[in-house]
Scaffold this motif. Structure first.
Motif, short mmCIF file in Angstrom:
data_model
loop_
_atom_site.label_atom_id
_atom_site.label_comp_id
_atom_site.label_asym_id
_atom_site.label_seq_id
_atom_site.Cartn_x
_atom_site.Cartn_y
_atom_site.Cartn_z
N GLN B 131 -15.84 -73.47 28.51
CA GLN B 131 -16.47 -72.83 27.34
C GLN B 131 -17.93 -73.27 27.17
N ASP B 132 -18.35 -74.32 27.83
CA ASP B 132 -19.74 -74.74 27.80
C ASP B 132 -20.51 -74.21 29.01
N ASP B 133 -19.88 -73.31 29.74
CA ASP B 133 -20.50 -72.69 30.91
C ASP B 133 -20.75 -73.70 32.04
N LEU B 134 -19.99 -74.77 32.04
CA LEU B 134 -20.12 -75.79 33.09
C LEU B 134 -19.07 -75.55 34.16
N PRO B 135 -19.44 -75.75 35.44
CA PRO B 135 -18.47 -75.50 36.52
C PRO B 135 -17.30 -76.47 36.48
N VAL B 136 -16.11 -75.92 36.64
CA VAL B 136 -14.87 -76.68 36.57
C VAL B 136 -14.16 -76.69 37.92
N LEU B 137 -14.21 -75.56 38.61
CA LEU B 137 -13.41 -75.39 39.82
C LEU B 137 -14.05 -74.33 40.70
N PHE B 138 -14.06 -74.60 42.00
CA PHE B 138 -14.34 -73.57 43.00
C PHE B 138 -13.19 -73.58 44.00
N TRP B 139 -12.84 -72.41 44.51
CA TRP B 139 -12.06 -72.40 45.74
C TRP B 139 -12.46 -71.19 46.57
N GLU B 140 -12.19 -71.30 47.86
CA GLU B 140 -12.47 -70.21 48.78
C GLU B 140 -11.21 -69.95 49.58
N ASN B 141 -10.82 -68.68 49.65
CA ASN B 141 -9.70 -68.40 50.54
C ASN B 141 -9.70 -66.96 51.05
N PRO B 142 -9.11 -66.79 52.25
CA PRO B 142 -8.96 -65.46 52.83
C PRO B 142 -7.69 -64.82 52.28
N ILE B 143 -7.81 -63.56 51.88
CA ILE B 143 -6.65 -62.82 51.36
C ILE B 143 -6.47 -61.57 52.23
N MET B 144 -5.21 -61.28 52.58
CA MET B 144 -4.93 -60.10 53.41
C MET B 144 -4.74 -58.87 52.53
N PHE B 145 -5.41 -57.76 52.92
CA PHE B 145 -5.23 -56.50 52.21
C PHE B 145 -4.88 -55.41 53.22
N ALA B 146 -3.98 -54.49 52.83
CA ALA B 146 -3.72 -53.32 53.66
C ALA B 146 -4.93 -52.40 53.61
N LYS B 147 -5.13 -51.70 54.73
CA LYS B 147 -6.18 -50.68 54.77
C LYS B 147 -5.66 -49.38 54.16
N ARG B 148 -6.56 -48.62 53.60
CA ARG B 148 -6.18 -47.31 53.06
C ARG B 148 -5.72 -46.40 54.20
N GLU B 149 -6.46 -46.47 55.30
CA GLU B 149 -6.09 -45.70 56.50
C GLU B 149 -5.10 -46.54 57.29
N MET B 150 -3.82 -46.44 56.90
CA MET B 150 -2.81 -47.28 57.55
C MET B 150 -2.55 -46.82 58.98
N ALA B 151 -2.28 -47.76 59.84
CA ALA B 151 -1.83 -47.42 61.19
C ALA B 151 -0.47 -46.72 61.09
N PRO B 152 -0.13 -45.85 62.04
CA PRO B 152 1.14 -45.12 61.96
C PRO B 152 2.32 -46.08 62.10
#
Lengths: 152, 152
Positions: B131-152
């Motif tokens: 609430q004081d706009d001070l950094p508390v946490l960072f994380w970085e991670n890769p997330i898997m998403f399906a493509k709109r143009e799905m493979a058959p």
């Protein structure tokens, strides 16, 4: 609080057995409902339709269960002062209802802190396997411990 | 389940507002009692005597609360398929009872998966302030998403 293990006691290559924990479907769903409400963590059908192959625990839930093993099995009999973060987490396999997770903590390296001479960092690798001895989770993080020879 | 956002929709530099969450002392103690029973997460006096300066949330609890924001604010309106891990977590400041945490997700890079042509990885950086706009946490991670143009 017992505080037997201090910074000086940790040597690279040591491995601590952290014991094991079994997780139920109710626990998986309860954690997910509160903290990670993605369908494959909440619903059996959605789990089966997902890449996980069945209703499976949130990766954060798995980390939390293993954190409990780390606290009970190591940190709460040590001079631990907490951790500034985690270097890497690998979720290798889904955790399903009824799985039993066993964890170890291996000391990777140790480093005194120049700015805080009464503390040191111990870099720990956590390895978790399931009841089939298959890897489920790894993480690595630095944990701060007070030295036995405290600065004045 | 709505699934509006697919892999193709994510572009490096985009930032998603994930909203905010307030945490109570009871919630901090309840999480710690179950998953991270170190004294400075359970007891006010132990918290004050610690480097945290007061009873403070387990870092894993903070991650779990932010995971909830990420699920509600982004993943549950997307084709997310889960994540293989986390590249780094930085706990920058303690989280105290009554703190309000606000989170954003910034897209860092995107990559198609050669072995799974219907999926792609989106690398996300999560940033959390209090609430004081001070950094508390960072994380970085890769997330898997399906493509709109799905493979058959």
């Amino acid at each position: 609080m017992a505080s037997d293990l201090h910074f000086e006691d940790f040597v690279p290559g040591q491995t601590y057995d952290l014991g094991s924990v079994c997780v139920s479907k109710d626990e998986i769903v309860a954690f997910a409902a509160e903290y990670d409400p993605q369908p494959f963590h909440l619903d059996e059908e959605a789990g089966r339709a997902s890449m996980l192959g069945g209703l499976a625990a949130s990766g954060w839930h798995t980390c939390a269960m293993v954190m409990r093993l780390l606290a009970d099995g190591l940190l709460n009999r040590s001079s631990s002062k907490g951790a500034p973060g985690v270097d890497t987490i690998e979720w290798k396999r889904p955790v399903f209802p009824g799985d039993t997770l066993s964890a170890t903590a291996t000391i990777q390296k140790v480093r005194s802190l120049v700015t805080k001479p009464d503390l040191g960092l111990v870099f720990v690798r956590i390895a978790v396997t399931n009841q089939d001895d298959l890897p489920v989770l790894f993480w690595e993080n630095p944990i701060m411990f007070a030295k036995r020879e405290m600065a004045p």
